[in-house]
Design a protein around this motif. Structure first.
Motif, PDB file in Angstrom:
ATOM      1  N   PRO A 171       0.807  -1.230   0.000  1.00 40.58           N
ATOM      2  CA  PRO A 171       0.000   0.000   0.000  1.00 40.58           C
ATOM      3  C   PRO A 171       0.837   1.275   0.000  1.00 40.58           C
ATOM      4  O   PRO A 171       0.463   2.262  -0.630  1.00 40.58           O
ATOM      5  CB  PRO A 171      -0.838  -0.134   1.274  1.00 40.58           C
ATOM      6  N   THR A 172       1.975   1.251   0.712  1.00 40.10           N
ATOM      7  CA  THR A 172       2.809   2.451   0.733  1.00 40.10           C
ATOM      8  C   THR A 172       3.424   2.729  -0.631  1.00 40.10           C
ATOM      9  O   THR A 172       3.630   3.899  -0.998  1.00 40.10           O
ATOM     10  CB  THR A 172       3.918   2.321   1.783  1.00 40.10           C
ATOM     11  N   GLU A 173       3.743   1.683  -1.394  1.00 44.84           N
ATOM     12  CA  GLU A 173       4.292   1.884  -2.736  1.00 44.84           C
ATOM     13  C   GLU A 173       3.241   2.503  -3.658  1.00 44.84           C
ATOM     14  O   GLU A 173       3.538   3.409  -4.444  1.00 44.84           O
ATOM     15  CB  GLU A 173       4.787   0.558  -3.311  1.00 44.84           C
ATOM     16  N   ILE A 174       2.011   1.984  -3.572  1.00 41.66           N
ATOM     17  CA  ILE A 174       0.928   2.555  -4.380  1.00 41.66           C
ATOM     18  C   ILE A 174       0.709   4.011  -3.980  1.00 41.66           C
ATOM     19  O   ILE A 174       0.579   4.895  -4.833  1.00 41.66           O
ATOM     20  CB  ILE A 174      -0.364   1.744  -4.205  1.00 41.66           C
ATOM     21  N   ALA A 175       0.678   4.263  -2.678  1.00 41.18           N
ATOM     22  CA  ALA A 175       0.421   5.621  -2.194  1.00 41.18           C
ATOM     23  C   ALA A 175       1.508   6.580  -2.673  1.00 41.18           C
ATOM     24  O   ALA A 175       1.217   7.699  -3.118  1.00 41.18           O
ATOM     25  CB  ALA A 175       0.332   5.621  -0.672  1.00 41.18           C
ATOM     26  N   ALA A 176       2.758   6.160  -2.603  1.00 40.39           N
ATOM     27  CA  ALA A 176       3.850   7.041  -3.009  1.00 40.39           C
ATOM     28  C   ALA A 176       3.783   7.348  -4.500  1.00 40.39           C
ATOM     29  O   ALA A 176       4.091   8.470  -4.924  1.00 40.39           O
ATOM     30  CB  ALA A 176       5.193   6.396  -2.654  1.00 40.39           C
ATOM     31  N   ARG A 177       3.381   6.367  -5.286  1.00 36.04           N
ATOM     32  CA  ARG A 177       3.293   6.572  -6.736  1.00 36.04           C
ATOM     33  C   ARG A 177       2.094   7.427  -7.118  1.00 36.04           C
ATOM     34  O   ARG A 177       2.168   8.261  -8.015  1.00 36.04           O
ATOM     35  CB  ARG A 177       3.213   5.217  -7.442  1.00 36.04           C
ATOM     36  N   ARG A 178       0.973   7.234  -6.439  1.00 37.18           N
ATOM     37  CA  ARG A 178      -0.266   7.879  -6.832  1.00 37.18           C
ATOM     38  C   ARG A 178      -0.473   9.261  -6.186  1.00 37.18           C
ATOM     39  O   ARG A 178      -1.222  10.080  -6.719  1.00 37.18           O
ATOM     40  CB  ARG A 178      -1.451   6.978  -6.445  1.00 37.18           C
ATOM     41  N   LEU A 179       0.162   9.520  -5.062  1.00 32.82           N
ATOM     42  CA  LEU A 179      -0.127  10.753  -4.326  1.00 32.82           C
ATOM     43  C   LEU A 179       0.123  12.016  -5.150  1.00 32.82           C
ATOM     44  O   LEU A 179      -0.726  12.925  -5.140  1.00 32.82           O
ATOM     45  CB  LEU A 179       0.677  10.786  -3.031  1.00 32.82           C
ATOM     46  N   PRO A 180       1.227  12.156  -5.872  1.00 37.57           N
ATOM     47  CA  PRO A 180       1.417  13.405  -6.628  1.00 37.57           C
ATOM     48  C   PRO A 180       0.306  13.664  -7.639  1.00 37.57           C
ATOM     49  O   PRO A 180      -0.151  14.814  -7.784  1.00 37.57           O
ATOM     50  CB  PRO A 180       2.776  13.181  -7.322  1.00 37.57           C
ATOM     51  N   ALA A 181      -0.137  12.633  -8.330  1.00 33.76           N
ATOM     52  CA  ALA A 181      -1.209  12.814  -9.312  1.00 33.76           C
ATOM     53  C   ALA A 181      -2.522  13.182  -8.634  1.00 33.76           C
ATOM     54  O   ALA A 181      -3.270  14.036  -9.133  1.00 33.76           O
ATOM     55  CB  ALA A 181      -1.386  11.537 -10.138  1.00 33.76           C
ATOM     56  N   LEU A 182      -2.812  12.565  -7.493  1.00 35.55           N
ATOM     57  CA  LEU A 182      -4.043  12.888  -6.780  1.00 35.55           C
ATOM     58  C   LEU A 182      -4.010  14.305  -6.225  1.00 35.55           C
ATOM     59  O   LEU A 182      -5.022  15.014  -6.239  1.00 35.55           O
ATOM     60  CB  LEU A 182      -4.270  11.870  -5.652  1.00 35.55           C
ATOM     61  N   ARG A 183      -2.858  14.741  -5.741  1.00 35.38           N
ATOM     62  CA  ARG A 183      -2.738  16.121  -5.261  1.00 35.38           C
ATOM     63  C   ARG A 183      -3.064  17.098  -6.383  1.00 35.38           C
ATOM     64  O   ARG A 183      -3.739  18.107  -6.185  1.00 35.38           O
ATOM     65  CB  ARG A 183      -1.324  16.393  -4.748  1.00 35.38           C
ATOM     66  N   GLU A 184      -2.548  16.798  -7.565  1.00 32.58           N
ATOM     67  CA  GLU A 184      -2.706  17.735  -8.674  1.00 32.58           C
ATOM     68  C   GLU A 184      -4.150  17.811  -9.150  1.00 32.58           C
ATOM     69  O   GLU A 184      -4.682  18.892  -9.393  1.00 32.58           O
ATOM     70  CB  GLU A 184      -1.782  17.332  -9.822  1.00 32.58           C
ATOM     71  N   VAL A 185      -4.796  16.661  -9.297  1.00 37.33           N
ATOM     72  CA  VAL A 185      -6.179  16.715  -9.773  1.00 37.33           C
ATOM     73  C   VAL A 185      -7.101  17.260  -8.691  1.00 37.33           C
ATOM     74  O   VAL A 185      -8.098  17.923  -8.987  1.00 37.33           O
ATOM     75  CB  VAL A 185      -6.631  15.323 -10.275  1.00 37.33           C
ATOM     76  N   ALA A 186      -6.746  17.037  -7.419  1.00 38.19           N
ATOM     77  CA  ALA A 186      -7.532  17.624  -6.329  1.00 38.19           C
ATOM     78  C   ALA A 186      -7.393  19.143  -6.318  1.00 38.19           C
ATOM     79  O   ALA A 186      -8.351  19.855  -5.972  1.00 38.19           O
ATOM     80  CB  ALA A 186      -7.091  17.041  -4.988  1.00 38.19           C
ATOM     81  N   ALA A 187      -6.225  19.634  -6.690  1.00 40.82           N
ATOM     82  CA  ALA A 187      -6.033  21.084  -6.744  1.00 40.82           C
ATOM     83  C   ALA A 187      -7.004  21.718  -7.722  1.00 40.82           C
ATOM     84  O   ALA A 187      -7.596  22.776  -7.439  1.00 40.82           O
ATOM     85  CB  ALA A 187      -4.588  21.410  -7.135  1.00 40.82           C
ATOM     86  N   PHE A 188      -7.178  21.091  -8.884  1.00 44.93           N
ATOM     87  CA  PHE A 188      -8.160  21.623  -9.829  1.00 44.93           C
ATOM     88  C   PHE A 188      -9.569  21.541  -9.245  1.00 44.93           C
ATOM     89  O   PHE A 188     -10.348  22.491  -9.325  1.00 44.93           O
ATOM     90  CB  PHE A 188      -8.112  20.874 -11.159  1.00 44.93           C
ATOM     91  N   ALA A 189      -9.898  20.392  -8.667  1.00 43.44           N
ATOM     92  CA  ALA A 189     -11.251  20.213  -8.126  1.00 43.44           C
ATOM     93  C   ALA A 189     -11.567  21.258  -7.067  1.00 43.44           C
ATOM     94  O   ALA A 189     -12.680  21.805  -7.023  1.00 43.44           O
ATOM     95  CB  ALA A 189     -11.384  18.801  -7.554  1.00 43.44           C
ATOM     96  N   LEU A 190     -10.608  21.555  -6.222  1.00 44.95           N
ATOM     97  CA  LEU A 190     -10.843  22.549  -5.171  1.00 44.95           C
ATOM     98  C   LEU A 190     -11.112  23.922  -5.766  1.00 44.95           C
ATOM     99  O   LEU A 190     -11.940  24.686  -5.257  1.00 44.95           O
ATOM    100  CB  LEU A 190      -9.642  22.598  -4.226  1.00 44.95           C
ATOM    101  N   ASP A 191     -10.429  24.253  -6.846  1.00 44.77           N
ATOM    102  CA  ASP A 191     -10.650  25.547  -7.488  1.00 44.77           C
ATOM    103  C   ASP A 191     -11.961  25.597  -8.264  1.00 44.77           C
ATOM    104  O   ASP A 191     -12.421  26.681  -8.634  1.00 44.77           O
ATOM    105  CB  ASP A 191      -9.484  25.871  -8.425  1.00 44.77           C
ATOM    106  N   LEU A 192     -12.561  24.444  -8.517  1.00 40.53           N
ATOM    107  CA  LEU A 192     -13.839  24.390  -9.226  1.00 40.53           C
ATOM    108  C   LEU A 192     -15.020  24.578  -8.287  1.00 40.53           C
ATOM    109  O   LEU A 192     -16.152  24.772  -8.723  1.00 40.53           O
ATOM    110  CB  LEU A 192     -13.963  23.040  -9.953  1.00 40.53           C
ATOM    111  N   LEU A 193     -14.761  24.514  -6.978  1.00 41.29           N
ATOM    112  CA  LEU A 193     -15.839  24.556  -5.988  1.00 41.29           C
ATOM    113  C   LEU A 193     -16.243  25.982  -5.652  1.00 41.29           C
ATOM    114  O   LEU A 193     -15.419  26.901  -5.623  1.00 41.29           O
ATOM    115  CB  LEU A 193     -15.403  23.837  -4.712  1.00 41.29           C
ATOM    116  N   HIS A 194     -17.539  26.163  -5.379  1.00 39.11           N
ATOM    117  CA  HIS A 194     -18.124  27.445  -4.978  1.00 39.11           C
ATOM    118  C   HIS A 194     -18.921  27.242  -3.692  1.00 39.11           C
ATOM    119  O   HIS A 194     -19.322  26.117  -3.355  1.00 39.11           O
ATOM    120  CB  HIS A 194     -19.070  27.965  -6.066  1.00 39.11           C
ATOM    121  N   GLU A 195     -19.188  28.330  -3.011  1.00 42.13           N
ATOM    122  CA  GLU A 195     -20.061  28.276  -1.839  1.00 42.13           C
ATOM    123  C   GLU A 195     -21.470  27.917  -2.295  1.00 42.13           C
ATOM    124  O   GLU A 195     -22.007  28.497  -3.236  1.00 42.13           O
ATOM    125  CB  GLU A 195     -20.089  29.626  -1.132  1.00 42.13           C
TER     126      GLU A 195
END
Length: 765
Positions: free
Chosen positions: A437-461
């Motif tokens: 699980p730690t190997e998967i997490a280390a590989r996938r975390l940068p990509a998830l951070r990046e796509v989450a950054a876009f998602a957060l900017d897409l959100l409104h109140e």
């Protein structure tokens, strides 16, 4: 040959939908099977119209996008939804490119034996051996063999050739021919693809273009010789492709030289050596999983469709190259339906649902490489169109990295959630790998951070302190406002909410596993997750698709079931009342649908433990697509799945649906036979995978297990696992990567039926 891995036909193909497909992950061939006039429809996965620069001049500027977004939001909040939607349509002003055919290769023989009349019934047979990836024609005069070699990168064809036979070659193409040379050894041709291929609905802005600049070329080199009394042909296809997202401007001379070397090198090896090398270099995962269903002709056909779907995905996806598109790699038209490109609001993902559970690592790697390319181009799209960090993409794409909305109605075009769905899909595939699980997490975390950054900017109140995504649609569906207007624009549709929540949950879990829970992006996602509503149930008991309850529906039985993705392919743990709402929604949607939609609905009913509905959907899937009244979903003569027209996602999606009926593992346990429909009541499967990377061999009779074996495929799957079948369960220890036999009776298993006893006695004897 096993019947479940063999397609057999009693006459040559008379049209493309009767020809049978071969592929090595790059070269695609449709073999027609005429022993007197062998015909092959040629494709290459890297041959597309245009380039990364083809439509850049049409794309919306950052300044214009800001104006459109801000005004659209104002109009939406004021209740002027139609006006908001009309304005938002201007965000998409360009288009993605189209997958191209190479052409038709015909091999003729004149002289002794060439005038043999057509074979009478029973004297002709053509076979597609899925296990060996070989096309064989048996006819008076001898056997004809065709294969597409991954070892030698060529189409190989051999046929009887008595002394005195004259061999003719014909190569025709809808592309522009730039060079041709022919001699007694064969022919060499260079063709040019379109420099731009706007879909028909965009012809007001641009027509199909054939400019020399910005166009891909393809070199086709065919060489022949006679060995004894057999003809041997090698056909090489090489394009000016330079890689995903790059200009296809490799020198034509290089491509032609490489194709010549491949064809002549293959020819020198001889038929037997080529066949041996082909069989010793199977496509990744091709023989890893097998299914045999028993009890009826329909069950046997479903076994074949499982093997066929795996074969088609392996044969049309190779690491480093474009993944399987809407037609895999088999396309006959310059302007195919939907450009034979990538539709990212379901079809690209569905093409890869089976990559993990049915273990097709080549396809998984192809998707991962493709998404890596989209991240790069999608960063610029996120900044320009949304003023956002991270990356995004919309409804359509191509190997050049198109990530903008296409020019068209917002109901399909203005859907910025493609990045989230693709990252979710890569997460899902990784969950079957057996990695730590730690190997998967280390590989996938940068990509998830990046796509989450876009998602957060897409959100409104939103209302009541919630966060809502905007702009938002439920792909390709529409609703009716209180004023009776048909619209697609919404905020935080059901699909958006499940994607946002699942991606944020994955990001947070992986960060915590790595001790990075204090990461600023992770904290932002955790805070947002608290404010994004989960699945919402309407007053009528259905899962809400839109931001409002009780809205009118323009098409209540719409083929897309995007808001139900929270049930499948989603991996969240849903409370019973949400799954009950999914059932109510599915019942309202109905069974009849396009081919790929039937595959999705089958997966949903399997996830919901409804074998009765699985049976209904599988019967629709297996029916003939062509009727006296026209076409419908079902199967064409060569077993391609009909949208209609042909789309390969139905063929590949049904593999995941069948697997979901046999094993489920998304709840943290391994559940066997959760949806044993009558057509699936008796069978054997080997090599199927469960999370977190457990290989499953299973036999069953009357829907109950008779033999079960598990094997951890990697260190991440070693340990104790709960295995359940109905009300019966076991705790199973997998101490290492050796297989462990389970007591089937402890899982409510039946003793083997007559067919099983016969097989066992045969083995013992």
């Amino acid at each position: 040959m096993s019947p479940s891995t063999t397609l057999s036909r009693s006459c040559p193909a008379e049209r493309w939908l009767e020809a049978l497909p071969l592929g090595n992950g790059r070269i695609g061939v449709m073999a027609w099977g005429d022993p007197h006039r062998a015909r092959f429809s040629l494709n290459d996965s890297t041959l597309w119209s245009g380039s990364p620069q083809s439509t850049q001049r049409w794309r919306t500027s950052a300044e214009e996008a800001t104006r459109l977004r801000e005004r659209t939001r104002e109009l939406f909040l004021a209740g002027e939804i139609t006006a908001a939607q009309d304005l938002l349509e201007q965000l998409g002003t360009a288009w993605s490119q189209a997958y191209q055919p190479v052409g038709e290769l015909v091999v003729t023989r004149e002289g002794p034996g060439s005038s043999v009349p057509p074979a009478p019934d029973g004297d002709y047979e053509r076979l597609l051996d899925l296990a060996q990836a070989e096309h064989v024609v048996r006819a008076p005069g001898g056997e004809h063999l065709t294969l597409v070699s991954a070892a030698d990168e060529v189409l190989v064809h051999s046929a009887p050739c008595p002394p005195g036979t004259r061999v003719g070659l014909e190569l025709t193409s809808p592309l522009v021919e730039e060079q041709r040379s022919e001699d007694e050894q064969g022919l060499s041709v260079v063709l040019r693809a379109p420099s731009d291929a706007p879909p028909p609905r965009h012809h007001a802005r641009g027509e199909l273009a054939w400019d020399e600049e910005g166009a891909s070329r393809v070199a086709v080199v065919v060489r022949t010789r006679v060995e004894g009394e057999r003809l041997l042909l090698a056909c090489a296809i090489v394009t000016t492709w330079q890689g995903l997202g790059k200009q296809p401007d490799r020198p034509v001379a290089e491509a032609l030289a490489e194709a010549t070397e491949q064809a002549e090198g293959a020819l020198a090896r001889g038929e037997q050596e080529l066949r041996r090398r082909h069989r010793e270099t199977p496509l990744p995962g091709a023989d890893a999983v097998g299914l045999e269903l028993r009890g009826s002709a329909e069950a046997e056909l479903l076994s074949t469709m499982f093997a066929y779907g795996r074969y088609l995905l392996a044969a049309s996806s190779r690491a480093g190259l474009p993944p399987a598109n809407l037609q895999g790699i088999w396309n006959e038209k310059v302007l195919a339906p939907w450009g034979s490109n990538y539709t990212v609001n379901i079809n690209l993902e569905m093409n890869h649902w089976a990559a993990g559970v049915a273990h097709l690592p080549g396809a998984a790697a192809a998707l991962e490489g493709f998404v890596g390319m989209l991240r790069e181009s999608g960063r610029e799209t996120a900044r320009r169109l949304y003023g956002a960090d991270g990356w995004t993409m919309h409804h359509n794409s191509d190997p050049w990295g198109y990530t903008d909305p296409v020019r068209g109605l917002p109901k399909f075009a203005t859907w910025p959630m493609g990045g989230l769905w693709l990252e979710r899909e890569l997460d899902s595939i990784a969950a079957f790998s057996g990695e730590e699980p730690t190997e998967i997490a280390a590989r996938r975390l940068p990509a998830l951070r990046e796509v989450a950054a876009f998602a957060l900017d897409l959100l409104h109140e939103g209302p009541g302190g919630t966060l809502v995504s905007f702009p938002s649609t439920s792909p390709e569906n529409e609703w009716i406002t209180a004023e009776g207007e048909t619209v697609a624009l919404s905020e935080s549709t059901g699909m958006d909410r499940w994607l946002l929540r699942e991606v944020f949950e994955s990001l947070i879990a992986k960060a915590e596993l790595l001790g990075r829970g204090d990461d600023a992006m992770v904290r932002r996602a955790a805070d947002a997750l608290e404010r994004i509503p989960g699945p919402r149930i309407g007053a009528d008991g259905r899962l809400l698709e839109w931001h409002l309850d009780g809205v009118g529906e323009i098409e209540p039985t719409h083929r897309h079931v995007s808001h139900l993705g929270v049930e499948y392919p989603g991996g969240q743990h849903l409370p019973p009342e949400v799954s009950a709402a999914v059932v109510t929604s599915m019942e309202a949607r109905g069974d009849e649908a396009t081919g790929w939609s039937i595959a999705w609905k089958t997966s949903l009913w399997a996830r919901l433990h409804r074998p009765d509905k699985v049976q209904d959907l599988l019967e629709l899937f297996l029916r003939p697509a062509e009727t006296a009244d026209g076409e419908r979903s079902g199967l064409y003569p060569n077993l391609f799945s009909a949208h209609p027209p042909f789309q390969i996602d139905g063929n590949i999606g049904i593999v995941a649906a069948i697997a979901e009926c046999l094993v489920q593992s998304h709840r943290g346990e391994i559940e066997l036979l959760p949806a044993p429909a009558p057509i699936l009541a008796d069978g054997t499967v080997h090599g199927l995978r469960a999370r977190p990377g457990i290989e499953l061999d299973l036999s069953w009779h009357d829907g109950r297990p008779t033999a079960v074996r598990l094997r951890a495929v990697g260190p991440g799957a070693v340990g104790t696992h709960r295995v359940r079948c109905g009300e019966h369960q076991l705790l199973v220890e997998l101490p290492d990567e050796h297989p462990v036999e389970l007591d089937a009776s402890a899982l409510g298993g039946n003793p083997p039926g007559p067919a099983h006893r016969s097989n066992l006695q045969g083995v013992q004897g």
